[in-house]
Design a protein around this motif. Structure first.
Motif, PDB file in Angstrom:
ATOM      1  N   GLN A  20      30.022  21.033  48.914  1.00 53.65           N
ATOM      2  CA  GLN A  20      29.008  22.206  48.236  1.00 53.65           C
ATOM      3  C   GLN A  20      28.762  21.846  46.950  1.00 53.65           C
ATOM      4  OE1 GLN A  20      30.693  26.192  48.766  1.00 53.65           O
ATOM      5  NE2 GLN A  20      28.643  27.076  48.761  1.00 53.65           N
ATOM      6  N   GLU A  22      26.245  23.572  43.397  1.00 53.56           N
ATOM      7  CA  GLU A  22      25.728  24.732  42.908  1.00 53.56           C
ATOM      8  C   GLU A  22      24.203  24.321  42.766  1.00 53.56           C
ATOM      9  OE1 GLU A  22      27.410  27.203  40.390  1.00 53.56           O
ATOM     10  OE2 GLU A  22      29.312  27.129  41.332  1.00 53.56           O
ATOM     11  N   SER A  39      23.333  27.720  46.387  1.00 55.53           N
ATOM     12  CA  SER A  39      24.195  26.368  46.635  1.00 55.53           C
ATOM     13  C   SER A  39      23.666  25.736  48.061  1.00 55.53           C
ATOM     14  CB  SER A  39      25.564  26.743  47.051  1.00 55.53           C
ATOM     15  OG  SER A  39      25.823  27.499  48.197  1.00 55.53           O
TER      16      SER A  39
END
Length: 75
Positions: A20, A22, A39
């Motif tokens: 993941q 941002e 994200s």
């Protein structure tokens, strides 16, 4: 990361990593295309090169498998 890792028989060329990210850490030209998105999920090869950005984790894994790659989740 420059740490070498012994994949123990796993084909590193067929391995990708899902993590993941941002959107605020992405280049400006990408952020401009993602209003309201906080994200995304990045698909990286074994050398760390980003291959793709997708909105959902499940889509990242599906994308990897459809391209005959073995995905692993990293943090």
């Amino acid at each position: 990361m420059d740490t070498k890792f012994d994949f123990g028989g796993i084909d590193a060329e067929k391995t990708v990593y899902i993590r993941q990210v941002e959107t605020r850490t992405l280049p400006q030209e990408i952020r401009q295309q993602l209003p309201g998105v906080d994200s995304m999920y990045a698909v990286h090869d074994a050398d760390g090169e980003r291959l793709a950005l997708v909105k959902e984790r499940s889509l990242a894994f599906m994308l990897a498998r459809q391209n005959e790659l073995t995905p692993f989740s990293v943090h």
